[in-house]
Design a protein around this motif. Structure first.
Motif, mmCIF file in Angstrom:
data_model
loop_
_atom_site.group_PDB
_atom_site.id
_atom_site.type_symbol
_atom_site.label_atom_id
_atom_site.label_comp_id
_atom_site.label_asym_id
_atom_site.label_seq_id
_atom_site.Cartn_x
_atom_site.Cartn_y
_atom_site.Cartn_z
ATOM 1 N N TRP A 95 0.196 2.066 -11.411
ATOM 2 C CA TRP A 95 0.872 1.425 -10.284
ATOM 3 C C TRP A 95 0.013 0.356 -9.606
ATOM 4 N N VAL A 96 -1.297 0.563 -9.568
ATOM 5 C CA VAL A 96 -2.193 -0.362 -8.872
ATOM 6 C C VAL A 96 -2.514 -1.554 -9.785
ATOM 7 N N LEU A 133 1.195 -2.335 -6.697
ATOM 8 C CA LEU A 133 0.507 -1.926 -5.473
ATOM 9 C C LEU A 133 -0.890 -2.529 -5.400
ATOM 10 N N ASP A 134 -1.272 -2.929 -4.196
ATOM 11 C CA ASP A 134 -2.636 -3.402 -3.962
ATOM 12 C C ASP A 134 -3.585 -2.246 -3.690
ATOM 13 N N ALA A 135 -3.062 -1.133 -3.205
ATOM 14 C CA ALA A 135 -3.921 0.008 -2.915
ATOM 15 C C ALA A 135 -3.083 1.277 -2.786
ATOM 16 N N VAL A 136 -3.735 2.377 -3.081
ATOM 17 C CA VAL A 136 -3.177 3.707 -2.825
ATOM 18 C C VAL A 136 -4.199 4.472 -1.988
ATOM 19 N N GLY A 143 -7.022 -3.961 -7.721
ATOM 20 C CA GLY A 143 -6.565 -3.191 -6.566
ATOM 21 C C GLY A 143 -7.468 -1.995 -6.299
ATOM 22 N N TRP A 144 -7.097 -1.191 -5.300
ATOM 23 C CA TRP A 144 -8.012 -0.179 -4.793
ATOM 24 C C TRP A 144 -7.376 1.201 -4.648
ATOM 25 N N LEU A 145 -8.242 2.203 -4.720
ATOM 26 C CA LEU A 145 -7.866 3.598 -4.489
ATOM 27 C C LEU A 145 -8.847 4.200 -3.497
ATOM 28 N N ILE A 200 0.844 -1.196 0.000
ATOM 29 C CA ILE A 200 0.000 0.000 0.000
ATOM 30 C C ILE A 200 0.878 1.245 0.000
ATOM 31 N N LYS A 251 -9.665 -0.875 -9.250
ATOM 32 C CA LYS A 251 -9.053 -0.932 -10.575
ATOM 33 C C LYS A 251 -9.660 -2.076 -11.382
ATOM 34 N N ILE A 295 -1.196 6.538 -10.794
ATOM 35 C CA ILE A 295 -1.748 5.586 -9.823
ATOM 36 C C ILE A 295 -2.472 4.460 -10.554
#
Length: 233
Positions: free
Chosen positions: A150-151, A123-126, A155-157, A57, A231, A147
């Motif tokens: 990257w995710v 990344l799994d999350a930002v 994955g999640w934001l 994260i 995502k 982002i």
């Protein structure tokens, strides 16, 4: 009259933001303490969607690490990258979460979030709470695009934006204790595309919005747009 910082180069603007947060770190952290529930509410909506172990994260604008970074770093096997432009805030974070750092669960990256780089899909999350709003609007657009790369798919934001359109706003002496006869040199900056365009930019970056709501006031006059988005696979 428009403040001169509104037409200043981005690096000069960021320098003022960093020095201001360094100067007001104790006041800012005391001020936000009464609003932790807002952050924790949305963070707790994110947590069930993360891998049960080993989540990677990125937290943008981690500040002193309370409460967000501490909560994320407590996840089993997690690796958190905590970014902030303020050296004073990250110094407090490193002291508060020294064990998590020594255990390899947490690393800090000081500086402008626009200088961060990650490989695609790592990344799994930002998470970016009360932080992306400090970027000029065109940089917000570009950061969301990055982002989106990257995710990983699925994955999640979790992010918030100002709840109204702000082309650019500067406030001198924000959160400072007033000193009679002395003009503050500390300047804080915010901008926003407004709720509709901010949500569109999140979607343009490849995310499907799952939560989109106005709320979470940290100031009686300030609404925020909260977005939790996934995502596309």
């Amino acid at each position: 009259m428009a403040h001169t910082l509104l037409s200043a180069p981005s690096h000069e603007l960021k320098s003022h933001i960093a020095s201001t947060y360094n100067a007001i770190a104790p006041q800012y952290n005391a001020w936000t303490a009464s609003h932790h529930d807002f952050r924790l509410d949305y963070l707790n909506r994110l947590l069930p969607h993360l891998p049960s172990s080993g989540a990677r994260i990125l937290e943008l604008g981690a500040g002193a690490g309370d409460p967000g970074t501490a909560l994320l770093a407590a996840l089993p096997g997690a690796h958190i990258v905590a970014n902030d432009i303020s050296s004073a805030q990250l110094s407090l974070l490193r002291a508060r979460l020294a064990y998590e750092i020594s255990a390899g669960k947490l690393e800090t990256r000081e500086g402008d979030m626009m200088d961060l780089t990650f490989s695609d899909g790592v990344l799994d999350a930002v998470v970016g709470l009360y932080s992306i709003i400090h970027l000029p609007r065109e940089e917000q657009r570009e950061l969301l695009r990055r982002i989106g790369r990257w995710v990983r798919g699925g994955g999640w934001l979790l992010v918030n934006f100002a709840g109204k359109e702000i082309e650019g706003s500067v406030q001198m002496g924000w959160l400072e204790v007033e000193h009679e006869g002395k003009e503050s040199q500390n300047a804080m900056y915010w901008s926003s595309w407004g709720p509709a365009e901010s949500s569109r930019l999140v979607q343009e970056a490849g995310f499907r919005i799952k939560v989109e709501e106005i709320g979470g006031k940290e100031d009686p006059d300030a609404d925020f747009l909260w977005v939790l988005a996934q995502k596309a696979e």
